[in-house]
Design an enzyme around this catalytic site. Structure first.
Site, mmCIF file in Angstrom:
data_model
loop_
_atom_site.group_PDB
_atom_site.id
_atom_site.type_symbol
_atom_site.label_atom_id
_atom_site.label_comp_id
_atom_site.label_asym_id
_atom_site.label_seq_id
_atom_site.Cartn_x
_atom_site.Cartn_y
_atom_site.Cartn_z
ATOM 1 N N TYR A 49 69.303 55.859 34.024
ATOM 2 C CA TYR A 49 70.414 56.669 34.538
ATOM 3 C C TYR A 49 71.228 57.264 33.389
ATOM 4 O O TYR A 49 71.706 58.402 33.478
ATOM 5 C CB TYR A 49 71.291 55.849 35.496
ATOM 6 C CG TYR A 49 70.645 55.723 36.856
ATOM 7 C CD1 TYR A 49 70.796 56.722 37.818
ATOM 8 C CD2 TYR A 49 69.828 54.650 37.159
ATOM 9 C CE1 TYR A 49 70.172 56.636 39.042
ATOM 10 C CE2 TYR A 49 69.187 54.555 38.395
ATOM 11 C CZ TYR A 49 69.367 55.540 39.329
ATOM 12 O OH TYR A 49 68.736 55.471 40.541
ATOM 13 N N HIS A 102 74.953 60.704 48.626
ATOM 14 C CA HIS A 102 74.228 59.734 47.795
ATOM 15 C C HIS A 102 75.002 59.338 46.538
ATOM 16 O O HIS A 102 74.418 58.827 45.586
ATOM 17 C CB HIS A 102 72.836 60.281 47.440
ATOM 18 C CG HIS A 102 71.927 60.374 48.631
ATOM 19 N ND1 HIS A 102 70.754 61.097 48.639
ATOM 20 C CD2 HIS A 102 72.039 59.821 49.872
ATOM 21 C CE1 HIS A 102 70.177 60.987 49.835
ATOM 22 N NE2 HIS A 102 70.939 60.231 50.599
ATOM 23 N N CYS A 114 83.827 40.540 42.346
ATOM 24 C CA CYS A 114 84.148 39.679 41.207
ATOM 25 C C CYS A 114 84.059 38.210 41.620
ATOM 26 O O CYS A 114 84.648 37.793 42.611
ATOM 27 C CB CYS A 114 85.556 39.984 40.705
ATOM 28 S SG CYS A 114 86.050 38.867 39.386
ATOM 29 N N GLY A 177 66.969 73.449 49.998
ATOM 30 C CA GLY A 177 66.414 72.716 48.852
ATOM 31 C C GLY A 177 66.258 71.227 49.061
ATOM 32 O O GLY A 177 66.396 70.456 48.121
ATOM 33 N N ASN A 203 63.963 77.268 51.662
ATOM 34 C CA ASN A 203 63.150 76.452 50.754
ATOM 35 C C ASN A 203 61.897 77.263 50.397
ATOM 36 O O ASN A 203 61.339 77.927 51.264
ATOM 37 C CB ASN A 203 62.743 75.148 51.479
ATOM 38 C CG ASN A 203 62.339 74.044 50.540
ATOM 39 O OD1 ASN A 203 61.421 74.212 49.749
ATOM 40 N ND2 ASN A 203 63.010 72.915 50.628
#
Ligand code: OAD
Length: 231
Positions: A49, A102, A114, A177, A203
């Protein structure tokens, strides 16, 4: 408007499912885009990432992102923008109120609540990243992860609810898309259609949502969106 990775293709961002250049043609999603993968190999997933973040620093919104943002500024509150993209390019083009189903590649989140906190989620503090580990909490060891939705995870509920309401309330849904392979985002087109909207799929290739479409516009979004939204 519901967008997917294809809207950023002409900015130089790879899609996921393109047979040659798509990320999932070169990497296995189960190795990189699941919580189990992160727990098994946190550094590998964090680095992947981090590399995508770095590459995205060098890309710009294209004419398709800009056309949507300009339409929104000419017609305030007439267009709801829902995206599956985590690249932030719609936001960079100036689109307000993007419903990012997302998540966002530039944000981090704590992997777990935590372990020491009496009040959840607000007690962790980042330490410097140690070599071989993602950044972690100095007190409890909790790891930071990218704030994107991985396979098997729930979508952010407020964004999904707002997207579903927009789909049910719109007159036209433009689906741009996206392969339409990933749910629940893909379900928004059918939701809009059943509620009476006209569905337009834009598309260059066939998609899983073509059967929901009243109109198919075959072509790249950076060329077609400026023409379509020029009013
Ligand atoms: P996909 O990679 O599945 O599909 C990209 C779509 O973009 C394909 O239908 C292409 O034909 C189309 N496309 C390619 N170039 C284009 C162009 N210039 N203009 C318009 N369309 C073009 O990407 P998504 O549908 O976005 O999940 O994938 C959905 C989700 O799967 C992503 O959000 C990601 C992935 O796993 C997460 O990151 C959580």
């Amino acid at each position: 408007v519901l967008t997917g990775a294809g809207v950023s293709a002409e900015s130089g961002v790879p899609t996921f499912r393109d047979a040659q250049s798509g990320l999932w043609a070169r990497f296995r999603p189960e190795d990189l885009a699941t919580e189990a993968a992160f727990r098994a190999h946190p550094q590998r997933v964090w680095d992947w990432y981090a590399e995508r973040r770095e590459k995205l620093q060098r890309v710009q919104p294209n004419a398709g992102h800009v056309a949507v943002a300009e339409f929104q500024s000419r017609h305030p509150d007439r267009l709801t923008l829902i995206t599956q993209n985590v690249d932030g390019l719609h936001q960079a083009a100036g689109s307000p109120g993007v419903l990012a189903l997302h998540g966002n590649l530039y944000e981090d989140a704590w992997l777990d609540p935590c372990a020491l906190a009496r009040r959840p989620a607000d007690a962790c503090a980042v330490t410097l990243a140690q070599p071989g580990h993602p950044p972690s909490c100095a007190q409890c060891g909790n790891l930071l992860r990218p704030a994107v939705v991985w396979f098997g995870e729930d979508l952010p509920q407020p964004a999904l609810a707002a997207a579903q309401a927009a789909a049910q309330g719109c007159q036209v849904m433009l689906v741009v898309g996206t392969s339409g392979e990933v749910w629940p985002a893909a379900g928004l087109a059918g939701l809009a259609r059943r509620a009476g909207a006209k569905v337009v799929v834009l598309n260059p290739e066939a998609t899983a949502l073509d059967g929901e479409a009243h109109a198919l516009l075959r072509g790249p979004s950076a060329q077609l969106l400026p023409r379509l939204l020029d009013f």
